[in-house]
Scaffold this motif. Structure first.
Motif, PDB file in Angstrom:
ATOM      1  N   ARG A 198      -7.707  59.319 -53.668  1.00  0.00           N
ATOM      2  CA  ARG A 198      -8.036  58.406 -54.775  1.00  0.00           C
ATOM      3  C   ARG A 198      -7.898  59.098 -56.116  1.00  0.00           C
ATOM      4  NH1 ARG A 198      -9.633  53.425 -53.858  1.00  0.00           N
ATOM      5  NH2 ARG A 198      -9.162  52.855 -55.993  1.00  0.00           N
ATOM      6  N   LEU A 199      -8.314  60.355 -56.128  1.00  0.00           N
ATOM      7  CA  LEU A 199      -8.327  61.113 -57.377  1.00  0.00           C
ATOM      8  C   LEU A 199      -6.931  61.190 -57.996  1.00  0.00           C
ATOM      9  CD1 LEU A 199     -10.823  62.470 -58.578  1.00  0.00           C
ATOM     10  CD2 LEU A 199      -9.980  64.634 -57.687  1.00  0.00           C
ATOM     11  N   HIS A 200      -5.909  61.368 -57.141  1.00  0.00           N
ATOM     12  CA  HIS A 200      -4.546  61.447 -57.657  1.00  0.00           C
ATOM     13  C   HIS A 200      -4.086  60.087 -58.165  1.00  0.00           C
ATOM     14  CE1 HIS A 200      -3.638  65.180 -54.957  1.00  0.00           C
ATOM     15  NE2 HIS A 200      -4.552  65.393 -55.885  1.00  0.00           N
ATOM     16  N   GLU A 202      -5.978  57.711 -59.297  1.00  0.00           N
ATOM     17  CA  GLU A 202      -6.681  57.364 -60.523  1.00  0.00           C
ATOM     18  C   GLU A 202      -6.189  58.191 -61.697  1.00  0.00           C
ATOM     19  OE1 GLU A 202     -10.883  57.259 -59.838  1.00  0.00           O
ATOM     20  OE2 GLU A 202     -10.706  55.342 -58.780  1.00  0.00           O
ATOM     21  N   ALA A 203      -5.723  59.418 -61.410  1.00  0.00           N
ATOM     22  CA  ALA A 203      -5.167  60.232 -62.487  1.00  0.00           C
ATOM     23  C   ALA A 203      -4.018  59.488 -63.155  1.00  0.00           C
ATOM     24  CB  ALA A 203      -4.676  61.570 -61.944  1.00  0.00           C
ATOM     25  N   ALA A 204      -3.167  58.877 -62.333  1.00  0.00           N
ATOM     26  CA  ALA A 204      -2.028  58.144 -62.889  1.00  0.00           C
ATOM     27  C   ALA A 204      -2.491  56.864 -63.577  1.00  0.00           C
ATOM     28  CB  ALA A 204      -1.020  57.829 -61.785  1.00  0.00           C
ATOM     29  N   LEU A 205      -3.355  56.116 -62.914  1.00  0.00           N
ATOM     30  CA  LEU A 205      -3.811  54.845 -63.496  1.00  0.00           C
ATOM     31  C   LEU A 205      -4.488  55.068 -64.844  1.00  0.00           C
ATOM     32  CD1 LEU A 205      -5.212  53.015 -60.350  1.00  0.00           C
ATOM     33  CD2 LEU A 205      -3.154  52.470 -61.653  1.00  0.00           C
ATOM     34  N   ALA A 206      -5.293  56.126 -64.929  1.00  0.00           N
ATOM     35  CA  ALA A 206      -6.036  56.357 -66.165  1.00  0.00           C
ATOM     36  C   ALA A 206      -5.112  56.731 -67.316  1.00  0.00           C
ATOM     37  CB  ALA A 206      -7.080  57.451 -65.956  1.00  0.00           C
ATOM     38  N   TYR A 217       4.134  58.415 -59.169  1.00  0.00           N
ATOM     39  CA  TYR A 217       3.524  59.663 -59.624  1.00  0.00           C
ATOM     40  C   TYR A 217       2.596  60.297 -58.610  1.00  0.00           C
ATOM     41  CZ  TYR A 217       5.241  59.864 -64.387  1.00  0.00           C
ATOM     42  OH  TYR A 217       6.030  60.015 -65.480  1.00  0.00           O
TER      43      TYR A 217
END
Ligand SMILES: Nc1ncnc2c1ncn2[C@@H]1O[C@H](COP(=O)(O)OP(=O)(O)OP(=O)(O)O)[C@@H](O)[C@H]1O
Ligand SMILES: [Mg+2]
Lengths: 316, 259
Positions: A198-200, A202-206, A217
């Motif tokens: 999830r962390l990866h 969300e990194a892109a979404l954010a 990504y």
């Protein structure tokens, strides 16, 4: 390693450190697991020994083989095997990745589940059914397609023609194989994509990524090595597939990159299936020698897959 | 570039579960707003609702208004993707893109937003972002090495550089120092002090001294009990909250007499 000092024996309820008895389950388990592992190796070795032994007469230079020499006979078969499998892989991998991504990241939960079941179901269809479908349905569909391909894209050697009137070409065989390996690649790809941290994502979404950009990504880089190994598994299956190809293909022993004509190389597995029952004497040995070649190729493909996965895994 | 954000009557849900109830607050521009409170009271949830990251969790939704620049971010025709381009986010655990180099990590946001840029301009942007995150000197000789090869503190500053490279108006930080050693923590705190000249910053922290050190105003969240929604108890200037809060619960929490 030093041997552990054993605690003195005590009666039940003595409260000491337990010794011996509790390990019996462990030992049993280890024994069975080791036994199973060794058994697999033994069976593999036995198969290899059998193949080599039975192939030996055909391997000697003065063996009389249809088509002149062993290489002249097995070569085109090997070529056909690899060609059909590669066609299958080239078609199936992108489609599988697409379906896998759709199930894991695009489809609404309910639809994704249904589609997932459908894909798993496809994996359970026996290969003879695919073969029948290939000869009865797909090859008929492909006849006009092939005609169109020679007329319009005939300058590409792959589509030089003349187009097969029956549609039973190596391309059709490759497409049937593609349908057969699609479920396994899709199922593996979907599972890998679902595991993207999830962390990866969300990194892109954010950063303001759209869903597709997020996939580009984070999901795809994460899943790449897994998809490669899934594809290799599919390739392994395509290489060894027998019945579907034996049914679909109309063969002559040639080497050609012309995918849509009526002269096509056969594949090793299909060739063995078609000819083994009537074979006698040296012909049997020749067929087994071709089986040995298939055995080696499949092994090489698996090693290559492992190597690729290990390499890209170490990088990430 | 920094912006004022006005939150009114915000309720935040996970499916049917109301996680945060009825928040009203004003987040000042060019200032640091700290959010404190016990675990599970909904600080992260609230923070993520400010840039519409909350709704990427299946079933999660929001009622109420978050107004920035006179525009309700939850208005029907507002695209969450563009909200996130204006309101950047730094996560609790550093999360650089694992397959990308340091340079590519910083450039990722710009590439995403499909802005065509000359190589030299991009180089400048990467450098200024890394300088902005106090990381330039440590990595300038290895920009093409993977971002995962940095230490945890460096990775976190890389993520900050990545976030500020797209020039957001607001920067949200969810416990940005919780995985860092004291020295990296100080580096990030100093950085926050500098960044507030340009950005509106909202930071969630469990470290009361940190809130006192870096923030201008502090909001205290609390929850009445297990399964009850979290609420904003009060928000005021940091000095008031830490010296003379108006609510008893705040005072108890700050002086460690909580629960
Ligand atoms: N993905 C989720 N799905 C359902 N409920 C969630 C989810 N994430 C958080 N919650 C619930 O929402 C409430 C608030 O959680 P949140 O993570 O915002 O707390 P927090 O204040 O950030 O806590 P901490 O200080 O431990 O990070 C908790 O009751 C939590 O169980
Ligand atoms: Mg949190």
């Amino acid at each position: 390693m030093s041997t552990p000092t054993r605690a003195p024996e005590r009666g039940p309820g003595g409260g000491g450190i337990a010794t011996g008895t509790k390990r019996r389950g462990d030992g049993l388990f280890r024994g069975t697991a080791t036994g199973a592992g060794v058994l697999i190796l033994l069976v593999l070795a036995a198969v290899a020994v059998f193949l080599v032994y039975e192939a030996l007469p055909a391997l000697s230079p003065d063996a009389e083989v249809d088509g002149g020499s062993l290489t002249a006979y097995v070569g085109p078969l090997l070529f056909g095997t690899v060609l059909a499998a590669v066609i299958a892989l080239v078609v199936a991998t992108p489609v599988s990745v697409g379906i896998g991504l759709f199930i894991s990241h695009f489809a609404p939960r309910r639809a994704a589940q249904g589609l997932g079941y459908l894909v798993d179901l496809l994996a359970a269809v026996p290969s003879i059914v695919y073969g029948i479908w290939g000869i009865v349905v797909l090859s008929q569909w492909m006849v006009p397609v092939y005609a169109w391909l020679t007329d319009n894209l005939g300058f590409i050697p792959l589509f030089a023609g003349p187009a097969s009137a029956s549609g039973r070409t190596i391309l059709t065989a490759g497409l049937v194989l593609a349908v057969m390996i699609l479920p396994i690649i899709t199922a593996l790809a979907r599972d890998i994509f679902l595991q993207t941290p999830r962390l990866h994502e969300e990194a892109a979404l954010a950063l303001g990524a759209t869903r597709w950009e997020m996939i580009k990504y984070s999901v795809i880089p994460y899943g790449r090595s897994g998809v490669v190994s899934a594809a290799m598994l599919g390739l392994g299956r395509a290489l060894g597939e027998t019945m579907a190809v034996a049914l679909v293909l109309s063969v002559s022993n040639v080497v050609t990159f012309n995918l849509i004509s009526s002269t096509n190389p056969s594949t090793i597995a299909a060739n063995i299936a078609l000819n083994f029952p009537e074979a006698t004497g040296i012909d049997t040995n020749v067929l087994i020698a071709s089986g040995l070649a298939l055995f080696v190729i499949t092994f090489l493909v698996n090693f290559a897959a492992r190597w690729i996965v290990a390499r890209s895994g170490a990088k990430a | 570039m920094s912006k004022l954000i006005d939150v009114s009557d915000l309720n935040i849900f996970y499916g049917d579960f109301l996680a945060v109830e009825d928040v009203n607050m004003t987040i000042e521009p060019r200032a640091v707003t700290a959010l404190i409170g016990p675990s599970g009271c909904g600080k992260s949830t609230f923070l993520r609702s400010l840039n519409r990251m909350h709704e990427v969790i299946p079933g999660a939704r929001v009622e109420g208004k978050v107004v920035m620049d006179g525009q309700d971010l939850y208005d029907k025709d507002v695209d969450p993707v563009s909200v996130r381009q204006h309101i950047g986010m730094v996560f609790q655990r550093p999360n650089p893109f694992p397959t990308m180099s340091i340079y590519e990590n910083v450039a990722a946001g710009v590439r995403l937003n499909a802005k065509r840029m000359k190589k030299s301009d991009l180089d400048d942007l990467v450098e200024s972002s890394l300088r902005g995150a106090n990381l330039w000197n440590e990595v300038k000789d290895r920009l093409d090495k993977p971002g995962m090869g940095l230490s945890g503190g460096q990775q976190q500053r890389l993520c900050i550089a990545r976030a500020i490279a797209i020039r957001p108006s607001v920067l949200l930080m969810d416990e940005p120092c919780s995985a860092l050693d004291p020295i990296s923590t100080l580096a990030v705190e100093d950085l926050i002090g500098e960044l507030k000249n340009e950005y509106t910053i909202v930071i969630v922290t469990h470290n009361m001294q940190q809130a006192a050190r870096v923030s201008d105003q502090t909001g205290f969240f609390n929850l009445a009990g297990v399964g009850k929604p979290g609420k904003l108890v009060e928000i005021d200037s940091t000095s008031t909250i830490f010296s003379n809060p108006s609510q008893k619960a705040t005072e108890d929490y700050i002086s460690g007499r909580f629960g």
